[in-house]
Design a protein around this motif. Structure first.
Motif, PDB file in Angstrom:
ATOM      1  N   GLN A 183     -10.712 -12.623 -17.345  1.00 26.92           N
ATOM      2  CA  GLN A 183     -10.549 -11.558 -16.361  1.00 26.92           C
ATOM      3  C   GLN A 183     -10.104 -10.274 -17.051  1.00 26.92           C
ATOM      4  O   GLN A 183      -9.206 -10.290 -17.896  1.00 26.92           O
ATOM      5  N   VAL A 184     -10.735  -9.171 -16.688  1.00 28.67           N
ATOM      6  CA  VAL A 184     -10.418  -7.862 -17.241  1.00 28.67           C
ATOM      7  C   VAL A 184     -10.079  -6.916 -16.090  1.00 28.67           C
ATOM      8  O   VAL A 184     -10.781  -6.896 -15.074  1.00 28.67           O
ATOM      9  N   THR A 185      -9.013  -6.147 -16.254  1.00 29.42           N
ATOM     10  CA  THR A 185      -8.609  -5.165 -15.250  1.00 29.42           C
ATOM     11  C   THR A 185      -8.463  -3.798 -15.903  1.00 29.42           C
ATOM     12  O   THR A 185      -7.815  -3.668 -16.949  1.00 29.42           O
ATOM     13  N   LEU A 186      -9.065  -2.790 -15.283  1.00 29.90           N
ATOM     14  CA  LEU A 186      -8.946  -1.407 -15.728  1.00 29.90           C
ATOM     15  C   LEU A 186      -8.374  -0.591 -14.581  1.00 29.90           C
ATOM     16  O   LEU A 186      -8.849  -0.695 -13.442  1.00 29.90           O
ATOM     17  N   GLY A 187      -7.350   0.197 -14.868  1.00 33.43           N
ATOM     18  CA  GLY A 187      -6.697   0.953 -13.808  1.00 33.43           C
ATOM     19  C   GLY A 187      -6.363   2.379 -14.205  1.00 33.43           C
ATOM     20  O   GLY A 187      -6.207   2.688 -15.393  1.00 33.43           O
ATOM     21  N   ILE A 188      -6.249   3.232 -13.205  1.00 36.07           N
ATOM     22  CA  ILE A 188      -5.849   4.630 -13.396  1.00 36.07           C
ATOM     23  C   ILE A 188      -4.796   4.964 -12.340  1.00 36.07           C
ATOM     24  O   ILE A 188      -4.986   4.672 -11.147  1.00 36.07           O
ATOM     25  N   ASN A 189      -3.694   5.556 -12.768  1.00 35.00           N
ATOM     26  CA  ASN A 189      -2.661   6.037 -11.850  1.00 35.00           C
ATOM     27  C   ASN A 189      -2.901   7.519 -11.568  1.00 35.00           C
ATOM     28  O   ASN A 189      -3.035   8.322 -12.497  1.00 35.00           O
ATOM     29  N   LEU A 190      -2.954   7.872 -10.289  1.00 38.50           N
ATOM     30  CA  LEU A 190      -3.307   9.229  -9.873  1.00 38.50           C
ATOM     31  C   LEU A 190      -2.191   9.839  -9.027  1.00 38.50           C
ATOM     32  O   LEU A 190      -1.428   9.130  -8.364  1.00 38.50           O
ATOM     33  N   PHE A 191      -2.133  11.171  -9.038  1.00 35.37           N
ATOM     34  CA  PHE A 191      -1.219  11.937  -8.170  1.00 35.37           C
ATOM     35  C   PHE A 191       0.229  11.464  -8.311  1.00 35.37           C
ATOM     36  O   PHE A 191       0.948  11.292  -7.320  1.00 35.37           O
ATOM     37  N   GLY A 242      -1.364  -6.603 -21.575  1.00 35.37           N
ATOM     38  CA  GLY A 242      -1.746  -5.336 -20.971  1.00 35.37           C
ATOM     39  C   GLY A 242      -1.116  -4.155 -21.675  1.00 35.37           C
ATOM     40  O   GLY A 242      -0.131  -4.301 -22.421  1.00 35.37           O
ATOM     41  N   VAL A 243      -1.674  -2.986 -21.450  1.00 30.46           N
ATOM     42  CA  VAL A 243      -1.147  -1.758 -22.017  1.00 30.46           C
ATOM     43  C   VAL A 243      -1.303  -0.635 -21.004  1.00 30.46           C
ATOM     44  O   VAL A 243      -2.320  -0.539 -20.314  1.00 30.46           O
ATOM     45  N   ASN A 244      -0.287   0.183 -20.869  1.00 31.60           N
ATOM     46  CA  ASN A 244      -0.340   1.420 -20.091  1.00 31.60           C
ATOM     47  C   ASN A 244      -0.301   2.582 -21.072  1.00 31.60           C
ATOM     48  O   ASN A 244       0.712   2.779 -21.773  1.00 31.60           O
ATOM     49  N   TYR A 245      -1.391   3.328 -21.144  1.00 34.09           N
ATOM     50  CA  TYR A 245      -1.460   4.490 -22.021  1.00 34.09           C
ATOM     51  C   TYR A 245      -1.524   5.727 -21.138  1.00 34.09           C
ATOM     52  O   TYR A 245      -2.541   5.998 -20.497  1.00 34.09           O
ATOM     53  N   ASN A 246      -0.407   6.436 -21.096  1.00 36.56           N
ATOM     54  CA  ASN A 246      -0.266   7.537 -20.143  1.00 36.56           C
ATOM     55  C   ASN A 246      -0.547   7.019 -18.736  1.00 36.56           C
ATOM     56  O   ASN A 246       0.156   6.144 -18.259  1.00 36.56           O
ATOM     57  N   ASN A 247      -1.605   7.484 -18.079  1.00 33.83           N
ATOM     58  CA  ASN A 247      -1.889   7.046 -16.712  1.00 33.83           C
ATOM     59  C   ASN A 247      -3.021   6.025 -16.626  1.00 33.83           C
ATOM     60  O   ASN A 247      -3.507   5.723 -15.535  1.00 33.83           O
ATOM     61  N   VAL A 248      -3.438   5.489 -17.781  1.00 33.50           N
ATOM     62  CA  VAL A 248      -4.523   4.506 -17.811  1.00 33.50           C
ATOM     63  C   VAL A 248      -3.939   3.128 -18.127  1.00 33.50           C
ATOM     64  O   VAL A 248      -3.063   2.991 -18.993  1.00 33.50           O
ATOM     65  N   ALA A 303       0.843  -1.202   0.000  1.00 37.44           N
ATOM     66  CA  ALA A 303       0.000   0.000   0.000  1.00 37.44           C
ATOM     67  C   ALA A 303       0.877   1.251   0.000  1.00 37.44           C
ATOM     68  O   ALA A 303       1.696   1.448   0.898  1.00 37.44           O
ATOM     69  N   GLY A 304       0.734   2.095  -1.010  1.00 43.61           N
ATOM     70  CA  GLY A 304       1.495   3.325  -1.088  1.00 43.61           C
ATOM     71  C   GLY A 304       2.952   3.154  -1.434  1.00 43.61           C
ATOM     72  O   GLY A 304       3.735   4.103  -1.289  1.00 43.61           O
ATOM     73  N   ALA A 305       3.354   1.992  -1.928  1.00 46.77           N
ATOM     74  CA  ALA A 305       4.768   1.765  -2.239  1.00 46.77           C
ATOM     75  C   ALA A 305       5.185   2.422  -3.546  1.00 46.77           C
ATOM     76  O   ALA A 305       6.363   2.730  -3.740  1.00 46.77           O
ATOM     77  N   ALA A 306       4.245   2.632  -4.456  1.00 46.76           N
ATOM     78  CA  ALA A 306       4.571   3.165  -5.781  1.00 46.76           C
ATOM     79  C   ALA A 306       4.615   4.683  -5.771  1.00 46.76           C
ATOM     80  O   ALA A 306       4.171   5.340  -4.818  1.00 46.76           O
ATOM     81  N   ASN A 307       5.142   5.255  -6.856  1.00 46.84           N
ATOM     82  CA  ASN A 307       5.213   6.706  -6.967  1.00 46.84           C
ATOM     83  C   ASN A 307       3.872   7.312  -7.377  1.00 46.84           C
ATOM     84  O   ASN A 307       3.726   8.530  -7.407  1.00 46.84           O
ATOM     85  N   CYS A 308       2.884   6.477  -7.712  1.00 46.77           N
ATOM     86  CA  CYS A 308       1.531   6.921  -8.050  1.00 46.77           C
ATOM     87  C   CYS A 308       0.527   6.237  -7.137  1.00 46.77           C
ATOM     88  O   CYS A 308       0.741   5.102  -6.692  1.00 46.77           O
ATOM     89  N   ALA A 309      -0.573   6.907  -6.870  1.00 46.90           N
ATOM     90  CA  ALA A 309      -1.718   6.225  -6.267  1.00 46.90           C
ATOM     91  C   ALA A 309      -2.379   5.382  -7.359  1.00 46.90           C
ATOM     92  O   ALA A 309      -2.477   5.810  -8.511  1.00 46.90           O
ATOM     93  N   LYS A 310      -2.826   4.174  -7.003  1.00 44.97           N
ATOM     94  CA  LYS A 310      -3.326   3.243  -8.010  1.00 44.97           C
ATOM     95  C   LYS A 310      -4.774   2.852  -7.724  1.00 44.97           C
ATOM     96  O   LYS A 310      -5.087   2.355  -6.640  1.00 44.97           O
ATOM     97  N   LEU A 311      -5.621   3.080  -8.725  1.00 45.97           N
ATOM     98  CA  LEU A 311      -7.019   2.663  -8.682  1.00 45.97           C
ATOM     99  C   LEU A 311      -7.180   1.512  -9.662  1.00 45.97           C
ATOM    100  O   LEU A 311      -6.855   1.655 -10.850  1.00 45.97           O
ATOM    101  N   ARG A 312      -7.676   0.351  -9.176  1.00 41.69           N
ATOM    102  CA  ARG A 312      -7.800  -0.831 -10.022  1.00 41.69           C
ATOM    103  C   ARG A 312      -9.182  -1.458  -9.859  1.00 41.69           C
ATOM    104  O   ARG A 312      -9.645  -1.693  -8.735  1.00 41.69           O
ATOM    105  N   LEU A 313      -9.819  -1.746 -11.000  1.00 38.54           N
ATOM    106  CA  LEU A 313     -11.113  -2.433 -11.039  1.00 38.54           C
ATOM    107  C   LEU A 313     -10.941  -3.717 -11.830  1.00 38.54           C
ATOM    108  O   LEU A 313     -10.505  -3.686 -12.988  1.00 38.54           O
ATOM    109  N   THR A 314     -11.276  -4.850 -11.210  1.00 38.36           N
ATOM    110  CA  THR A 314     -11.110  -6.158 -11.843  1.00 38.36           C
ATOM    111  C   THR A 314     -12.423  -6.919 -11.826  1.00 38.36           C
ATOM    112  O   THR A 314     -13.123  -6.953 -10.812  1.00 38.36           O
TER     113      THR A 314
END
Length: 353
Positions: A331-339, A303-309, A64-75
């Motif tokens: 299984q499908v995962t959608l994520g957004i990197n914030l802050f 998977g693909v990371n497009y900018n922060n998505v 939790a909080g280890a990355a340089n971005c906050a991570k929102l993930r929906l699976t």
């Protein structure tokens, strides 16, 4: 078609029909065993391959909080399309930094498997200790804890068909029970290497929807490690493993994974393959002999990371002679990197940078 000879036990003559019925019941129990093995206990969030979709926090609270971005993930996960009451699960997780050396997160999940279902929420806190003298070399030890409230539900209204009778099944009620539990864990990230250890369901908990024969011990141990190698300007590779042990039943499995990353101007393309195998097996009748089959399945992932998505898709296929269905598990995962903050460390460490 299988043929069963007639034989006597203690002077009782058994017919072909009786043995055929027993064989069908045995096959049903065997299939149930593999369904249980695949889900690895439906108490709490089952461990599938979703952690490989840039979401180690889902199984390790110390991330939790280890990355340089906050991570929102929906699976969203669905098994055996075309089968009624097939297992399905949805998770929504968010984690990020709350201070210079701490992180927090939340996980909300819904898990349904036939007549049994679960809903729950987990709150996590982690503390990160830096051992390096500068912010270039990654050398971080993390400790984390998750506290969760889970509601289990058993729908007995669908147990019995019209005219059936079972003294242990009411058949007219939906039984619910809620319980509290805790996960604890630690992570170590050193340059391109990482390792995690987590104990899930630390507290022994009685769930009143089951009989007295159901164990209160839901404890499970997770150990994982990996290393990233290669050149970021060309391609990087990430071999990793995950070992699981269920304390009460001593069930054990291991995941052997390999992922590849390729950087582009828009972000990153990545993919990989995961292989899971159990150390335990079940016996089944194979013609005139008895064979043993261990749970094993392959999971390709893209998977693909497009900018922060971030978007990822995984497909799991069980292999072996005994399978409930020939279809796989999607299984499908959608994520957004914030802050997001700048990448601090000079390393191949996608879970941190």
């Amino acid at each position: 078609m299988l043929a069963f000879p007639l034989f006597r036990i203690s002077g009782v003559r058994f017919s072909h029909f009786f043995l055929l019925v027993m064989f069908m019941k045995f096959r049903f129990l065997l299939l149930s065993f593999f369904m249980y093995q695949y889900s690895f206990s439906q108490e709490g969030i089952a461990v599938y391959s979703d952690y490989l979709s840039d979401n180690y926090y889902l199984i390790h609270p110390s991330m939790a909080g280890a990355a340089n971005c906050a991570k929102l993930r929906l699976t969203a996960r669905k098994q055996w399309f075309g089968q009624s009451d097939a297992p399905q699960m949805q998770t929504l997780s968010f984690n990020g930094r709350v201070a210079e050396k701490s992180g927090a997160g939340i996980i909300v999940f819904n898990d349904k498997n036939g007549y049994h279902s679960q809903k729950g929420v987990k709150f996590s806190f982690a503390h990160h200790i830096m051992f390096s003298r500068n912010e270039i070399d990654l050398n971080q030890l993390s400790f984390g804890v998750s506290a969760g409230l889970i509601q289990s539900q058993l729908d007995q209204t669908k147990f019995l068909q019209s005219g059936d009778y079972d003294p242990f099944v009411d058949g007219s009620i939906v039984v619910k029970d809620s319980y509290f539990n805790v996960d604890i864990g630690a992570s170590y990230n050193f340059l391109d290497f990482y390792a995690h250890a987590t104990v899930k369901n630390v507290i022994e908990t009685r769930r009143e929807i089951y009989s007295e024969y159901e164990s209160d011990n839901l404890r499970k141990y997770l150990l994982s490690a990996g290393y990233i190698l290669g050149n970021r300007e060309k391609m990087t590779w990430e071999p990793s493993i995950l070992f699981q042990l269920v304390e009460k039943t001593q069930e054990r499995t291991i995941d052997v994974n390999l992922k590849a990353y390729k950087d582009f101007d828009f972000g990153k393309l990545w993919g990989g393959l995961s292989y899971r195998r159990s150390f335990d097996g079940a016996k089944y009748i194979n013609g005139s002999s008895v064979s043993v089959q261990k749970l094993q399945y392959f999971t390709p992932i893209v998977g693909v990371n497009y900018n922060n998505v971030m978007f990822a898709y995984t497909y799991s296929q069980v292999v072996g002679n005994v399978k409930f269905d020939n279809g796989g598990f999607h299984q499908v995962t959608l994520g957004i990197n914030l802050f997001c903050k700048r990448e601090k460390y000079d390393c191949n460490c996608p879970a941190i940078n």
